[in-house]
Design a protein around this motif. Structure first.
Motif, PDB file in Angstrom:
ATOM      1  N   UNK A   1       0.828  -1.203   0.000  1.00  0.00           N
ATOM      2  CA  UNK A   1       0.000   0.000   0.000  1.00  0.00           C
ATOM      3  C   UNK A   1       0.865   1.256   0.000  1.00  0.00           C
ATOM      4  N   UNK A   2       1.920   1.248   0.786  1.00  0.00           N
ATOM      5  CA  UNK A   2       2.787   2.425   0.825  1.00  0.00           C
ATOM      6  C   UNK A   2       3.440   2.643  -0.543  1.00  0.00           C
TER       7      UNK A   2
ATOM      8  N   UNK B   1       8.483   1.448   5.414  1.00  0.00           N
ATOM      9  CA  UNK B   1       7.714   0.528   4.565  1.00  0.00           C
ATOM     10  C   UNK B   1       8.150   0.661   3.110  1.00  0.00           C
ATOM     11  N   UNK B   2       8.397   1.887   2.666  1.00  0.00           N
ATOM     12  CA  UNK B   2       8.842   2.095   1.284  1.00  0.00           C
ATOM     13  C   UNK B   2      10.201   1.447   1.054  1.00  0.00           C
ATOM     14  N   UNK B   3      11.087   1.590   2.025  1.00  0.00           N
ATOM     15  CA  UNK B   3      12.416   0.988   1.885  1.00  0.00           C
ATOM     16  C   UNK B   3      12.306  -0.532   1.772  1.00  0.00           C
ATOM     17  N   UNK B   4      11.523  -1.140   2.655  1.00  0.00           N
ATOM     18  CA  UNK B   4      11.380  -2.605   2.623  1.00  0.00           C
ATOM     19  C   UNK B   4      10.683  -3.048   1.343  1.00  0.00           C
ATOM     20  N   UNK B   5       9.717  -2.287   0.893  1.00  0.00           N
ATOM     21  CA  UNK B   5       8.990  -2.665  -0.328  1.00  0.00           C
ATOM     22  C   UNK B   5       9.926  -2.691  -1.530  1.00  0.00           C
ATOM     23  N   UNK B   6      10.737  -1.673  -1.677  1.00  0.00           N
ATOM     24  CA  UNK B   6      11.653  -1.613  -2.810  1.00  0.00           C
ATOM     25  C   UNK B   6      12.719  -2.696  -2.716  1.00  0.00           C
TER      26      UNK B   6
ATOM     27  N   UNK C   1       5.234  12.067   1.607  1.00  0.00           N
ATOM     28  CA  UNK C   1       5.253  11.002   2.627  1.00  0.00           C
ATOM     29  C   UNK C   1       4.314  11.332   3.785  1.00  0.00           C
ATOM     30  N   UNK C   2       4.236  12.597   4.128  1.00  0.00           N
ATOM     31  CA  UNK C   2       3.343  12.980   5.230  1.00  0.00           C
ATOM     32  C   UNK C   2       1.890  12.725   4.853  1.00  0.00           C
ATOM     33  N   UNK C   3       1.549  13.006   3.602  1.00  0.00           N
ATOM     34  CA  UNK C   3       0.168  12.780   3.170  1.00  0.00           C
ATOM     35  C   UNK C   3      -0.127  11.292   3.044  1.00  0.00           C
ATOM     36  N   UNK C   4       0.862  10.526   2.605  1.00  0.00           N
ATOM     37  CA  UNK C   4       0.680   9.073   2.564  1.00  0.00           C
ATOM     38  C   UNK C   4       0.438   8.544   3.975  1.00  0.00           C
ATOM     39  N   UNK C   5       1.184   9.067   4.929  1.00  0.00           N
ATOM     40  CA  UNK C   5       1.007   8.652   6.318  1.00  0.00           C
ATOM     41  C   UNK C   5      -0.404   8.995   6.799  1.00  0.00           C
ATOM     42  N   UNK C   6      -0.901  10.156   6.373  1.00  0.00           N
ATOM     43  CA  UNK C   6      -2.253  10.548   6.777  1.00  0.00           C
ATOM     44  C   UNK C   6      -3.293   9.617   6.169  1.00  0.00           C
ATOM     45  N   UNK C   7      -3.105   9.223   4.922  1.00  0.00           N
ATOM     46  CA  UNK C   7      -4.062   8.323   4.280  1.00  0.00           C
ATOM     47  C   UNK C   7      -4.057   6.953   4.949  1.00  0.00           C
ATOM     48  N   UNK C   8      -2.848   6.475   5.260  1.00  0.00           N
ATOM     49  CA  UNK C   8      -2.730   5.134   5.847  1.00  0.00           C
ATOM     50  C   UNK C   8      -2.964   5.120   7.350  1.00  0.00           C
ATOM     51  N   UNK C   9      -2.945   6.298   7.963  1.00  0.00           N
ATOM     52  CA  UNK C   9      -3.150   6.350   9.406  1.00  0.00           C
ATOM     53  C   UNK C   9      -1.941   5.900  10.201  1.00  0.00           C
ATOM     54  N   UNK C  10      -0.739   6.175   9.670  1.00  0.00           N
ATOM     55  CA  UNK C  10       0.497   5.800  10.359  1.00  0.00           C
ATOM     56  C   UNK C  10       1.411   7.014  10.415  1.00  0.00           C
ATOM     57  N   UNK C  11       2.581   6.823  11.008  1.00  0.00           N
ATOM     58  CA  UNK C  11       3.530   7.941  11.085  1.00  0.00           C
ATOM     59  C   UNK C  11       4.347   8.019   9.801  1.00  0.00           C
ATOM     60  N   UNK C  12       4.973   9.175   9.622  1.00  0.00           N
ATOM     61  CA  UNK C  12       5.781   9.379   8.422  1.00  0.00           C
ATOM     62  C   UNK C  12       6.998   8.461   8.418  1.00  0.00           C
ATOM     63  N   UNK C  13       7.590   8.239   9.565  1.00  0.00           N
ATOM     64  CA  UNK C  13       8.754   7.340   9.623  1.00  0.00           C
ATOM     65  C   UNK C  13       8.351   5.914   9.274  1.00  0.00           C
ATOM     66  N   UNK C  14       7.157   5.541   9.657  1.00  0.00           N
ATOM     67  CA  UNK C  14       6.656   4.212   9.300  1.00  0.00           C
ATOM     68  C   UNK C  14       6.496   4.100   7.782  1.00  0.00           C
TER      69      UNK C  14
END
Lengths: 196, 159
Positions: A148-149, A177-182, A160-173
């Motif tokens: 999803x990220x 998640x993006x690092x692990x996904x790639x 990233x801040x807006x993605x965090x808002x959509x997913x309901x998580x923190x920006x660092x999260x």
């Protein structure tokens, strides 16, 4: 007042708890503005999950139906774009979860249509579309949070801040998640013998 | 020889290219008009049409709850207004066995209508006489003089 605002004025019953200053024409105008401005963005958000043009369009319509039902909340919304994206995102995930099997209706032709055709021959367009479709299949195999990220990061207009808002998580999260996904996706491509 | 970091960057570019394609997808022309047309007719839809269009999650719970309440109410109403139980029908009547001609009348009436007279001497020696008179149906008249004493004298039978 344009055609659509005028047609909506007589059809929108005002909720009892609506503030006095929010009249029906204002709500209709706000809704029309939202539709004109964000329909394309919401379509891309829905398409990133559904990969089907008809379903993506359904999701956009359902999103604005929700907005119509909750139009009394419009004056309270600070960031309408993120709010709408969150609604669409949750709707499309709900529909995806209800689908028992992977749908056979993914639109490779839609991917082919948006490729820059001027640089490629027709057969190269098809091959390129197939490569992108294969990468998307591998993205679908990622764990849910990472997938999803990654898909939300495809939208240039989302930070990233807006993605965090959509997913309901923190920006660092989101960043982790993006690092692990790639990293996981690159591993999958390497195991398939993918030649970049 | 390509280093692993270059391979990694190449994969990153491949991933970025695919994500860029997703960002380039455009809807069919006229999406805004179709959405507005749909919003225009939405308030005119009957409630059951709106229900069918709505996501199933929340409304499914509401329908299930409403159905449960209706069923519970119907059961409660039925149980409180059930007609009173009627008097049970008489399904079994105890009719005393007719006394055959010439035979001595039974000393005890109603001992399970047993064809053989009770072995009073034997039972008297061991345990005493246990006699019970079965309650016959009140509508069946008892023959006169057939009521036996409940406890005959023990000394008379022992001798």
């Amino acid at each position: 007042m344009g055609t659509y605002e005028g047609s909506l004025t007589g059809l929108l019953p005002m909720p009892e708890n609506a503030p006095a200053e929010a009249s029906a024409p204002d709500c209709a105008a706000d809704l029309t503005a939202l539709v004109n401005e964000y329909s394309g963005t919401l379509y891309r958000v829905a398409f990133s999950i559904s990969r089907n043009a008809a379903e993506a369009e359904d999701m956009v319509q359902e999103t604005f139906l929700r907005v119509l039902r909750h139009r009394d909340r419009l004056p309270e919304i600070r960031d309408a774009r993120v709010w709408l994206i969150r609604i669409t995102w949750n709707l499309v995930l709900d529909r995806k979860r209800r689908q028992k099997t992977r749908p056979e209706n993914e639109d490779i032709s839609e991917l082919a249509r948006v490729l820059p055709a001027r640089e490629l021959r027709a057969d190269q367009v098809v091959i390129s579309a197939q490569r992108h479709a294969r990468v998307l299949e591998l993205i679908d195999q990622l764990p849910g949070k990472e997938r999803q990220a990654l898909l939300l990061s495809a939208l240039d207009e989302l930070s990233n801040a807006e993605i965090a808002s959509v997913l309901g998580v923190t920006e660092s999260s989101v960043r982790s998640r993006l690092f692990r996904a790639r990293r996981d996706l690159a591993d999958k491509l390497r195991r398939e013998g993918w030649k970049p | 020889m390509i280093s692993s970091s270059e391979v990694g960057r190449a994969y990153d570019r491949e991933i970025d290219a695919t994500l860029a394609v997703l960002d380039s997808v455009q809807p069919r022309a006229g999406l805004e008009q179709r959405v507005m047309a749909h919003l225009e007719i939405a308030p005119r839809l009957a409630w059951y049409h709106r229900l069918s269009l709505a996501p199933a999650g929340r409304h499914r719970w509401m329908i299930a709850t409403a159905s449960g309440v209706i069923v519970l109410g119907a059961v409660t109403i039925y149980s409180t207004h059930r007609p009173p139980d009627a008097a049970p029908a008489v399904t079994h009547q105890v009719v005393p066995r007719p006394i055959p001609q010439g035979a001595a009348p039974a000393a005890v009436v109603g001992l399970n209508s047993h064809p053989f007279p009770a072995n009073i001497a034997r039972t008297h020696r061991h345990r005493g006489i246990h006699q019970s008179v079965r309650a016959v149906h009140p509508r069946v008249p008892l023959p006169s003089g057939t009521m036996a004493p409940l406890r005959p004298a023990l000394s008379a039978a022992a001798h």
